[in-house]
Design an enzyme around this catalytic site. Sequence first.
Site, mmCIF file in Angstrom:
data_model
loop_
_atom_site.group_PDB
_atom_site.id
_atom_site.type_symbol
_atom_site.label_atom_id
_atom_site.label_comp_id
_atom_site.label_asym_id
_atom_site.label_seq_id
_atom_site.Cartn_x
_atom_site.Cartn_y
_atom_site.Cartn_z
ATOM 1 N N VAL A 407 0.842 -1.192 0.000
ATOM 2 C CA VAL A 407 0.000 0.000 0.000
ATOM 3 C C VAL A 407 0.882 1.248 0.000
ATOM 4 O O VAL A 407 1.931 1.282 0.652
ATOM 5 C CB VAL A 407 -0.921 -0.015 1.244
ATOM 6 C CG1 VAL A 407 -1.852 1.191 1.244
ATOM 7 C CG2 VAL A 407 -1.747 -1.293 1.269
ATOM 8 N N HIS A 408 0.441 2.262 -0.714
ATOM 9 C CA HIS A 408 1.174 3.531 -0.716
ATOM 10 C C HIS A 408 0.823 4.282 0.568
ATOM 11 O O HIS A 408 -0.028 5.166 0.599
ATOM 12 C CB HIS A 408 0.790 4.369 -1.946
ATOM 13 C CG HIS A 408 1.609 5.619 -2.089
ATOM 14 N ND1 HIS A 408 2.836 5.644 -2.725
ATOM 15 C CD2 HIS A 408 1.392 6.893 -1.667
ATOM 16 C CE1 HIS A 408 3.326 6.872 -2.699
ATOM 17 N NE2 HIS A 408 2.468 7.657 -2.043
ATOM 18 N N HIS A 409 1.520 3.889 1.633
ATOM 19 C CA HIS A 409 1.189 4.416 2.963
ATOM 20 C C HIS A 409 2.426 4.295 3.832
ATOM 21 O O HIS A 409 2.944 3.192 4.052
ATOM 22 C CB HIS A 409 0.034 3.611 3.567
ATOM 23 C CG HIS A 409 -0.535 4.193 4.819
ATOM 24 N ND1 HIS A 409 0.033 3.965 6.055
ATOM 25 C CD2 HIS A 409 -1.625 4.974 5.035
ATOM 26 C CE1 HIS A 409 -0.697 4.582 6.984
ATOM 27 N NE2 HIS A 409 -1.698 5.215 6.384
ATOM 28 N N ARG A 462 3.874 -0.244 -4.341
ATOM 29 C CA ARG A 462 3.886 0.901 -3.437
ATOM 30 C C ARG A 462 3.995 2.232 -4.182
ATOM 31 O O ARG A 462 3.460 3.246 -3.749
ATOM 32 C CB ARG A 462 5.045 0.729 -2.458
ATOM 33 C CG ARG A 462 4.871 1.366 -1.109
ATOM 34 C CD ARG A 462 5.854 0.768 -0.117
ATOM 35 N NE ARG A 462 5.401 -0.519 0.370
ATOM 36 C CZ ARG A 462 6.138 -1.630 0.372
ATOM 37 N NH1 ARG A 462 7.373 -1.627 -0.104
ATOM 38 N NH2 ARG A 462 5.638 -2.760 0.845
#
Length: 490
Positions: A407-409, A462
């Site tokens: 996840v892009h987090h 990501r």
Amino acid sequence: MSATKFLCLGLVLHVLIQGIASIDYGAALTKSILFYEGQRSGKLPPNHKLTWRGDSGLNDGYDIGIDLVGGYYDAGDNVKFGFPMAYTITMLAWSVSEFGKELSAKNELENALEAIKWGTDYLIKAHPQPNVLYAQVGDGDSDHKCWQRPEDMTTPRTTYKIDDEHPGSDLAAETAAALAASTVAFRAYGPSDGNYTKQLLTHATQLFEFAKEHRGLYSDSIPAAKNFYGSSDEQDELLWAATWLLRATHNATYYGSYIDAYRGTGWIRNMFSWDDKYVGVQLNIVKLADANIIKDPSKFDDYQTALNEFICNCIQKGNNNVKRTPGGLIWFNKWNNLQYTSSAAFLATVYAKHLTNHSADIECTDGTVKADDLVAFAKSQVDYILGSNPKNMSYMVGFGSNYPTHVHHRGASVVSIKKDSTPVTCQGGYDSWYNKNEKDPNVLEGAIVGGPDENDEYTCARYNYVQAEPTTANNAPLVGVLAKIASLQS
């Protein structure tokens, strides 16, 4: 095939396409609310469930001598953007006010109210004077150059505000809507603390007056916000706030001096989102007329006509139907499409409740639509999000056996400070974590990512912030939809 795609696509045990009976909507509801714990900024309470998170942003507001600790990070970054935060709180509060009984039946009402209050407590802090509202904490440009968990962030925590000389009618009105909607939710289902709802309503009233008297777009006053959450209009937020204040107070002034005086509908929209509230205004007008708060509903037939056409387009029976992917997902935008899908499903679910109460139908270009059709549509979109799609992939993190693992987090992708307290530097985070092929060390339970493209394709990586980044605005409408659908499953 890259290691990233290997992990995401496949070679976990694929589930078969799930029928309605096999999807645990109650579990999805629980996770959809739990997600907000992963987005918390500030001093975390003892009952915090996502144990991999720690305290962060404890000096927010220090640069201008104001306590701005708390609130939510908007997405996978470490900035607190007031505009989407306020919209998120409005939609969480609307979910509770419409589906509080269903949330209670699933033992999630208290958690939903807690998620709202984490936001409203912060919004109250951000409004220390009638015509001053702190709009943002953190600089988006510098933040996006670093990859650090929030507990370690070293980027500037600059504060930005709107005031008499730097107006932001859209932001002030959306914040007023959030506090007024929360008043409605807390009065109906919250603890019997009348002082808190009075406080919410006082701030909401002041903010609405500020919005009316000092006109302008907040992202013109705060250029640092424009590239991230630039606003396109202010009139929708002003109407939106007026309808919520009317619902909260039954004070005819909001009707006579603003809603009726303006007489604009926004006409037929192509989406409902953090930047475009017109369809929400239209549905609120219908509900206000239903409750006899608006005494002459015939004057507002245009609102219902526009609302009906939006709904007809979503369910593929209108004059300008919303695009659908081959797998059946309504598709609005390549960037974070599931935000728009979840909000459309929410509106359909709320409208279905209204139609049921009145034994009414909608006449679309391609036929009559009943309340059950709207619920079925909402279910179809939820089912797709939760795994009934060509990828057999759940776009809710932590739900099912095949979900986004890259996840892009920042918080999810960097090792928990509870496990390794060694500070992660600005660029070191990219080297050690962002560019790794390994799956996220922390599961951001319940997060709804941006979702697939118009052909049902999803790249689980990501770097793919267009599809792989979750936001608080994605989940808020889905809370209400899941509560309703979970109640039907019982």
